[in-house]
Design a protein around this motif. Structure first.
Motif, mmCIF file in Angstrom:
data_model
loop_
_atom_site.group_PDB
_atom_site.id
_atom_site.type_symbol
_atom_site.label_atom_id
_atom_site.label_comp_id
_atom_site.label_asym_id
_atom_site.label_seq_id
_atom_site.Cartn_x
_atom_site.Cartn_y
_atom_site.Cartn_z
ATOM 1 N N UNK A 113 0.818 -1.212 0.000
ATOM 2 C CA UNK A 113 0.000 0.000 0.000
ATOM 3 C C UNK A 113 0.846 1.254 0.000
ATOM 4 N N UNK A 114 1.910 1.288 0.815
ATOM 5 C CA UNK A 114 2.795 2.459 0.851
ATOM 6 C C UNK A 114 3.436 2.711 -0.502
ATOM 7 N N UNK A 115 3.911 1.631 -1.119
ATOM 8 C CA UNK A 115 4.593 1.794 -2.408
ATOM 9 C C UNK A 115 3.611 2.045 -3.552
ATOM 10 N N UNK A 116 2.395 1.514 -3.446
ATOM 11 C CA UNK A 116 1.390 1.806 -4.457
ATOM 12 C C UNK A 116 1.031 3.285 -4.457
ATOM 13 N N UNK A 117 0.904 3.860 -3.261
ATOM 14 C CA UNK A 117 0.619 5.296 -3.156
ATOM 15 C C UNK A 117 1.769 6.105 -3.744
ATOM 16 N N UNK A 118 3.009 5.709 -3.436
ATOM 17 C CA UNK A 118 4.176 6.414 -3.967
ATOM 18 C C UNK A 118 4.231 6.304 -5.487
ATOM 19 N N UNK A 119 4.038 5.091 -5.985
ATOM 20 C CA UNK A 119 4.098 4.870 -7.433
ATOM 21 C C UNK A 119 2.978 5.617 -8.144
ATOM 22 N N UNK A 120 1.785 5.610 -7.574
ATOM 23 C CA UNK A 120 0.656 6.344 -8.172
ATOM 24 C C UNK A 120 0.916 7.840 -8.195
#
Length: 419
Positions: free
Chosen positions: A7-14
């Protein structure tokens, strides 16, 4: 734990993807904070994942270099170990490249984990082969595409950001960009289309003029139309070019509504020598182009003012506008007291521009003060049609007079001087 890290990295990538799509500055300082939190989450994930294997007594299987062990090591490297190292270094964690690589690896690693657990490893155990069908590919891509459309719709239609996303490269005045491969970016399709059609029109016009015979090309220069004084009394008829299509100006009504005779300086902001409340046409003497209200040649001519140059220009300086005396040094009554229009130079605007600037500007102010006066700023508030019948007939007689080179239809501006 893996879900939290993902979730943390998905937010960053998005966030990085959105900034790239909408040409916004990436929020690197916030992504760096998520990366710092991801250090702890990924570390706990590794400890739990490896600790579970150690508790089961199967640690040696990791290093057998079998098909399954290689897939497991690859998965951990992509999803946890390499991103953990990247985010553990402050310089990398705050760099844009490090954030792109780290977040993309975690997201890809999570996808690889699902593929690995659900397919690749199991086929190695069972000995069966497996390849997703076109339906599985279609459904997967459809789900991702649908969520992207929902996300883009929300960003563009709702107040997600403080400012609505704007593509600077698609602005009407944005310069085109050229790549080394020879590709040209002219902006969004709408902007690029207008650019191409405009270029095609210009080239077509240039080709058309090039094919015209030289004997047919000529120019009479700038057409000079002298402006004329307004006629009438309390109600003036402003018709500078005498074509019969002017404006009826209730002079007395305007004087009363603007504050009496002391309001005259709001319009009559400069006087001719030995004159008061000079008419607009005396300085704005050309209908459609700026006119020289100072008349330098007349002041210096022997049959005009016959004024020596040094009377206006200092003897030890170049004779330029900046070194000359201002006109009010000689003409003391040039600028009436209380004039609201500042004269910065003596190139008077055209009669049409002067009338529109002063009249329309005042009408817009009045219209903004009261909704009932909204129509005052419209053209039809003053231009109600042609003037009185006798003026219309007079205009037609003037245009038919033999002193002019050709007959001009009523309603058109007079474009030639008398012979």
């Amino acid at each position: 734990i893996s879900a939290i890290g993902l979730g943390l990295m998905m937010v960053s990538f998005e966030s990085l993807i959105s900034a790239w799509i909408y040409h916004r500055k990436p929020e690197s300082h916030l992504i760096a904070k998520l990366g710092k939190a991801a250090i702890w989450v990924l570390s706990i994930y590794l400890l739990v994942r490896l600790g579970d294997i150690m508790v089961e007594g199967k640690t040696a299987m990791i290093f057998t270099l079998s098909r399954e062990s290689i897939l497991f090591i690859t998965e951990l490297l992509i999803m946890a170990i390499i991103p953990l190292i990247l985010f553990a270094v402050p310089r990398t964690r705050h760099s844009l490249a490090g954030q792109w690589i780290g977040s993309a690896m975690v997201v890809f690693g999570a996808i690889f984990n699902r593929v690995n657990v659900g397919g690749l490893t199991m086929t190695g155990v069972t000995g069966d082969s497996y390849f997703p069908s076109w339906m599985e590919f279609s459904i997967s891509f459809a789900i991702v595409a649908f969520m992207m459309i929902v996300f883009l719709f929300a960003v563009e239609k709702f107040h997600i950001w403080d400012k609505r996303p704007v593509e600077t490269e698609s602005a009407p005045h944005a310069r085109p960009s050229f790549s080394r491969a020879g590709e040209v970016w002219l902006g969004a399709p709408g902007v690029a289309g207008r650019t191409k059609y405009s270029l095609a029109f210009i080239l077509a016009m240039a080709l058309g003029f090039a094919l015209l015979p030289g004997s047919r090309l000529h120019s009479d220069g700038i057409e000079q139309v002298v402006s004329q004084r307004a006629r009438g009394g309390d109600t003036l008829y402003v018709d500078g070019n005498r074509d019969g299509y002017g404006v009826e100006f209730a002079h007395a009504v305007h004087v009363d509504s603007l504050g009496g005779e002391q309001s005259c300086v709001q319009c009559h902001h400069m006087n001719q020598p030995m004159d008061q409340t000079s008419g607009c046409y005396t300085c704005h003497s050309r209908m459609y182009i700026a006119a020289d209200a100072f008349r330098h040649d007349w002041h210096a001519a022997h049959d005009g003012g016959n004024i020596p140059c040094n009377d206006c220009h200092a003897a030890d300086q170049n004779r330029t506008v900046s070194s000359a005396k201002t006109c009010d040094k000689c003409h003391k009554d040039l600028i009436p007291a209380g004039a609201t229009i500042e004269v910065k130079n003596y190139m008077a605007a055209s009669y049409v521009n002067a009338m529109h600037t002063q009249c329309v500007g005042c009408h817009r102010t009045k219209a903004a003060e009261s909704p009932e006066r909204a129509a005052m700023a419209e053209c039809a508030a003053c231009h109600t049609g042609h003037g009185p019948d006798y003026l219309q007939a007079e205009a037609l007689d003037i245009l038919r007079h033999p002193q002019y080179n050709r007959v001009v239809m009523p309603g058109l501006s007079l474009v030639e001087e008398p012979k």
